[in-house]
Design a protein around this motif. Structure first.
Motif, PDB file in Angstrom:
ATOM      1  N   ASP A   1      17.116  22.865   8.606  1.00  0.00           N
ATOM      2  CA  ASP A   1      17.118  22.755   7.143  1.00  0.00           C
ATOM      3  C   ASP A   1      16.718  21.352   6.707  1.00  0.00           C
ATOM      4  O   ASP A   1      15.887  21.178   5.802  1.00  0.00           O
ATOM      5  CB  ASP A   1      18.509  23.113   6.622  1.00  0.00           C
ATOM      6  CG  ASP A   1      18.552  23.267   5.109  1.00  0.00           C
ATOM      7  OD1 ASP A   1      17.577  23.790   4.543  1.00  0.00           O
ATOM      8  OD2 ASP A   1      19.560  22.862   4.508  1.00  0.00           O
ATOM      9  N   ALA A   2      17.278  20.349   7.368  1.00  0.00           N
ATOM     10  CA  ALA A   2      16.948  18.967   7.021  1.00  0.00           C
ATOM     11  C   ALA A   2      15.485  18.658   7.311  1.00  0.00           C
ATOM     12  O   ALA A   2      14.804  17.991   6.515  1.00  0.00           O
ATOM     13  CB  ALA A   2      17.860  18.013   7.796  1.00  0.00           C
ATOM     14  N   LEU A   3      14.987  19.141   8.458  1.00  0.00           N
ATOM     15  CA  LEU A   3      13.588  18.912   8.812  1.00  0.00           C
ATOM     16  C   LEU A   3      12.651  19.565   7.807  1.00  0.00           C
ATOM     17  O   LEU A   3      11.681  18.946   7.338  1.00  0.00           O
ATOM     18  CB  LEU A   3      13.316  19.448  10.217  1.00  0.00           C
ATOM     19  CG  LEU A   3      11.901  19.224  10.760  1.00  0.00           C
ATOM     20  CD1 LEU A   3      11.674  17.743  11.068  1.00  0.00           C
ATOM     21  CD2 LEU A   3      11.662  20.074  12.013  1.00  0.00           C
TER      22      LEU A   3
ATOM     23  N   SER B   1      16.461  23.352   1.974  1.00  0.00           N
ATOM     24  CA  SER B   1      15.007  23.571   2.057  1.00  0.00           C
ATOM     25  C   SER B   1      14.627  24.907   1.440  1.00  0.00           C
ATOM     26  O   SER B   1      15.360  25.896   1.541  1.00  0.00           O
ATOM     27  CB  SER B   1      14.548  23.530   3.514  1.00  0.00           C
ATOM     28  OG  SER B   1      15.084  24.628   4.248  1.00  0.00           O
ATOM     29  N   SER B   2      13.465  24.923   0.793  1.00  0.00           N
ATOM     30  CA  SER B   2      12.970  26.179   0.211  1.00  0.00           C
ATOM     31  C   SER B   2      12.678  27.203   1.304  1.00  0.00           C
ATOM     32  O   SER B   2      12.799  28.409   1.077  1.00  0.00           O
ATOM     33  CB  SER B   2      11.704  25.910  -0.611  1.00  0.00           C
ATOM     34  OG  SER B   2      10.690  25.322   0.200  1.00  0.00           O
ATOM     35  N   LEU B   3      12.339  26.736   2.520  1.00  0.00           N
ATOM     36  CA  LEU B   3      12.024  27.656   3.610  1.00  0.00           C
ATOM     37  C   LEU B   3      13.239  28.493   3.988  1.00  0.00           C
ATOM     38  O   LEU B   3      13.177  29.735   3.994  1.00  0.00           O
ATOM     39  CB  LEU B   3      11.543  26.873   4.833  1.00  0.00           C
ATOM     40  CG  LEU B   3      11.370  27.705   6.114  1.00  0.00           C
ATOM     41  CD1 LEU B   3      10.321  28.792   5.926  1.00  0.00           C
ATOM     42  CD2 LEU B   3      11.042  26.824   7.304  1.00  0.00           C
TER      43      LEU B   3
ATOM     44  N   ALA C   1       6.336  28.803   1.732  1.00  0.00           N
ATOM     45  CA  ALA C   1       7.309  27.726   1.515  1.00  0.00           C
ATOM     46  C   ALA C   1       6.719  26.347   1.779  1.00  0.00           C
ATOM     47  O   ALA C   1       7.447  25.340   1.781  1.00  0.00           O
ATOM     48  CB  ALA C   1       8.535  27.945   2.401  1.00  0.00           C
ATOM     49  N   GLY C   2       5.403  26.280   2.005  1.00  0.00           N
ATOM     50  CA  GLY C   2       4.744  24.979   2.163  1.00  0.00           C
ATOM     51  C   GLY C   2       4.682  24.461   3.581  1.00  0.00           C
ATOM     52  O   GLY C   2       4.504  23.259   3.798  1.00  0.00           O
ATOM     53  N   HIS C   3       4.779  25.356   4.574  1.00  0.00           N
ATOM     54  CA  HIS C   3       4.733  24.942   5.972  1.00  0.00           C
ATOM     55  C   HIS C   3       3.534  25.574   6.680  1.00  0.00           C
ATOM     56  O   HIS C   3       2.763  26.297   6.068  1.00  0.00           O
ATOM     57  CB  HIS C   3       6.060  25.289   6.654  1.00  0.00           C
ATOM     58  CG  HIS C   3       7.228  24.620   6.008  1.00  0.00           C
ATOM     59  ND1 HIS C   3       7.556  23.297   6.232  1.00  0.00           N
ATOM     60  CD2 HIS C   3       8.122  25.077   5.082  1.00  0.00           C
ATOM     61  CE1 HIS C   3       8.607  22.974   5.496  1.00  0.00           C
ATOM     62  NE2 HIS C   3       8.976  24.039   4.793  1.00  0.00           N
ATOM     63  N   LYS C   4       3.377  25.285   7.965  1.00  0.00           N
ATOM     64  CA  LYS C   4       2.139  25.637   8.671  1.00  0.00           C
ATOM     65  C   LYS C   4       2.377  26.751   9.685  1.00  0.00           C
ATOM     66  O   LYS C   4       3.082  26.544  10.686  1.00  0.00           O
ATOM     67  CB  LYS C   4       1.590  24.402   9.396  1.00  0.00           C
ATOM     68  CG  LYS C   4       0.222  24.625  10.045  1.00  0.00           C
ATOM     69  CD  LYS C   4      -0.273  23.342  10.695  1.00  0.00           C
ATOM     70  CE  LYS C   4      -1.688  23.508  11.247  1.00  0.00           C
ATOM     71  NZ  LYS C   4      -2.679  23.685  10.176  1.00  0.00           N
ATOM     72  N   PRO C   5       1.770  27.926   9.475  1.00  0.00           N
ATOM     73  CA  PRO C   5       1.910  29.010  10.445  1.00  0.00           C
ATOM     74  C   PRO C   5       0.945  28.846  11.623  1.00  0.00           C
ATOM     75  O   PRO C   5      -0.228  28.526  11.441  1.00  0.00           O
ATOM     76  CB  PRO C   5       1.544  30.276   9.646  1.00  0.00           C
ATOM     77  CG  PRO C   5       1.296  29.836   8.241  1.00  0.00           C
ATOM     78  CD  PRO C   5       1.017  28.363   8.291  1.00  0.00           C
TER      79      PRO C   5
END
Length: 406
Positions: free
Chosen positions: A27-29, A5-7, A65-69
């Motif tokens: 990582d998979a999630l 994952s990019s995160l 990284a494209g996720h939600k804070p």
């Protein structure tokens, strides 16, 4: 471990990762879906300080990284107080003060995160909204049964307080239960799958993970950052003059800029990775600078962090003030100021009043040690009195400068 994952690649490359509860699972999630992740901040003051900045940047990286804070404000837990790392109970604040603090703190996050209704837009929530609705019997029955006193006594937040023979109230003892409940509530109601925090929060994060699993069967994850200290071992964000506050009205932009400009040479690379958006190859180049050239890297660091936290104009003004003060021997426009009384002021009181010394004793030691100057001239007489008729440039050491104005 090589992350997919990019995160996690981003967090690992920048030096944010200390512990993870299930690296492969997270990582998979993160590789297959948007992961809402949160960090909690108690509202004990109108501003956060530099010690919280690594956590703010962690939320920024999550969004990059494209996720939600999810910014969790502890409107409820502020009323209790986190005992972690503390020897005494926190002062109780009124509801009005807590609400005002939250409103002020939100302005900091608005500089670092994009808020909105989109899938990766940041949101801010207040745990008083659900903790304040919990009945005591309900809490004991539904949540308290999942915590054993035996284990609670092993957590550092409790154990260290007891080892120092400092009292811990039953109120504070409940903090870890409520923080664990926060994670469970956010997972159940907002789809949050990740809690992040400093390494001292590991036990509290694990509690929340276990509580979510036991009460709802939900799989959630935890990440902690390393304990952040400066190269000389000092706690991040503390100076002789006090905390390095993030809000504009709590600390002038020039003082904030100077904090980063005065970083230890050994910290520059680490701080650039953690606190700026500069590309890693540029940071690697700046890390190779030596001797006098390292000062250019420190100016880049100061400009980048100040720009993020205070805005482009504040960073430019602070750098211009520093250039005028240090290079030209003049008085920059953005230097800290102290108004001179009509009958003048003692040098000791001036150093304390402008924030160059935390106490009169410290100011006297600075003077007798040759570190105090007026208009560029060293003053070693601790009884020296500054007359109030004209403007005076005051300095402490080589890096702190201010103006005394009539």
């Amino acid at each position: 471990m090589t992350y997919q994952s990019s995160l996690l690649r981003l967090l690992d490359e920048r030096g944010y990762v200390h512990q993870m509860t299930d690296p492969a699972g997270l990582d998979a999630l993160a590789a297959r879906q948007v992961v809402p992740g949160y960090i909690g901040f108690d509202a004990t003051a109108p501003s956060l300080h530099v010690g919280s900045l690594v956590q703010i940047m962690l939320l920024r990286r999550l969004q990059q990284a494209g996720h939600k804070p999810v910014v969790l404000m502890g409107g409820g837990t502020t009323r209790i107080g986190d005992p972690t790392g503390r020897d005494e109970s926190r002062k109780m604040l009124s509801d009005a003060v807590i609400e005002a603090n939250i409103a002020s703190i939100r302005t900091i996050f608005e500089r670092f995160l994009t808020f909105g209704d989109g899938p990766t837009d940041a949101i801010m929530v207040n745990n008083h909204d659900w903790l304040g609705q919990l009945g005591y019997i309900q809490l004991l029955q539904e949540v308290g049964t999942h915590f054993t006193v035996n284990r609670m006594l092993t957590f550092d937040s409790v154990k260290l307080r007891l080892e120092r023979e400092q009292p811990m109230t039953f109120l504070e003892f409940n903090y870890m239960i409520l923080q664990g409940y926060d994670f469970r509530h956010l997972a159940k109601n907002d789809g949050v799958r990740l809690q992040m925090g400093g390494s001292d929060q590991w036990g509290n994060i694990v509690n929340g993970i276990e509580l979510s699993r036991r009460m709802d069967g939900t799989e959630v994850f935890g990440v902690t950052t390393p304990l952040l200290t400066t190269a000389d071992g000092a706690k991040m964000g503390k100076t002789a003059a006090g905390a390095v506050w993030l809000n504009d009205d709590a600390l002038p932009a020039y003082d904030f800029w100077q904090y980063w400009r005065n970083a230890d040479d050994r910290d520059v690379g680490k701080f650039l990775r953690l606190f700026t958006d500069l590309p890693l190859d540029e940071i690697a180049r700046l890390e190779t600078l030596e001797g006098a050239e390292i000062n250019q890297a420190k100016i880049v660091l100061a400009n980048e962090v100040t720009r993020l936290c205070r805005g482009e104009e504040a960073a430019a003004a602070a750098e211009a003030t520093a250039a005028a003060t240090f290079a030209g021997g003049g008085v920059g426009e953005d230097l800290p100021e102290l108004t001179l009384p009509g009958d003048g002021i003692s040098l000791v009181d001036a150093l304390v009043g402008i924030g160059f010394a935390a106490s009169r004793g410290e100011a006297k030691r600075l003077i007798t040690g040759g570190g105090a100057r007026l208009d560029g001239e060293s003053v070693t007489d601790e009884a020296h009195h500054i007359t109030g008729g004209s403007e005076v440039r005051i300095s402490a050491g080589k890096k702190k400068h201010g103006v005394l104005r009539p």
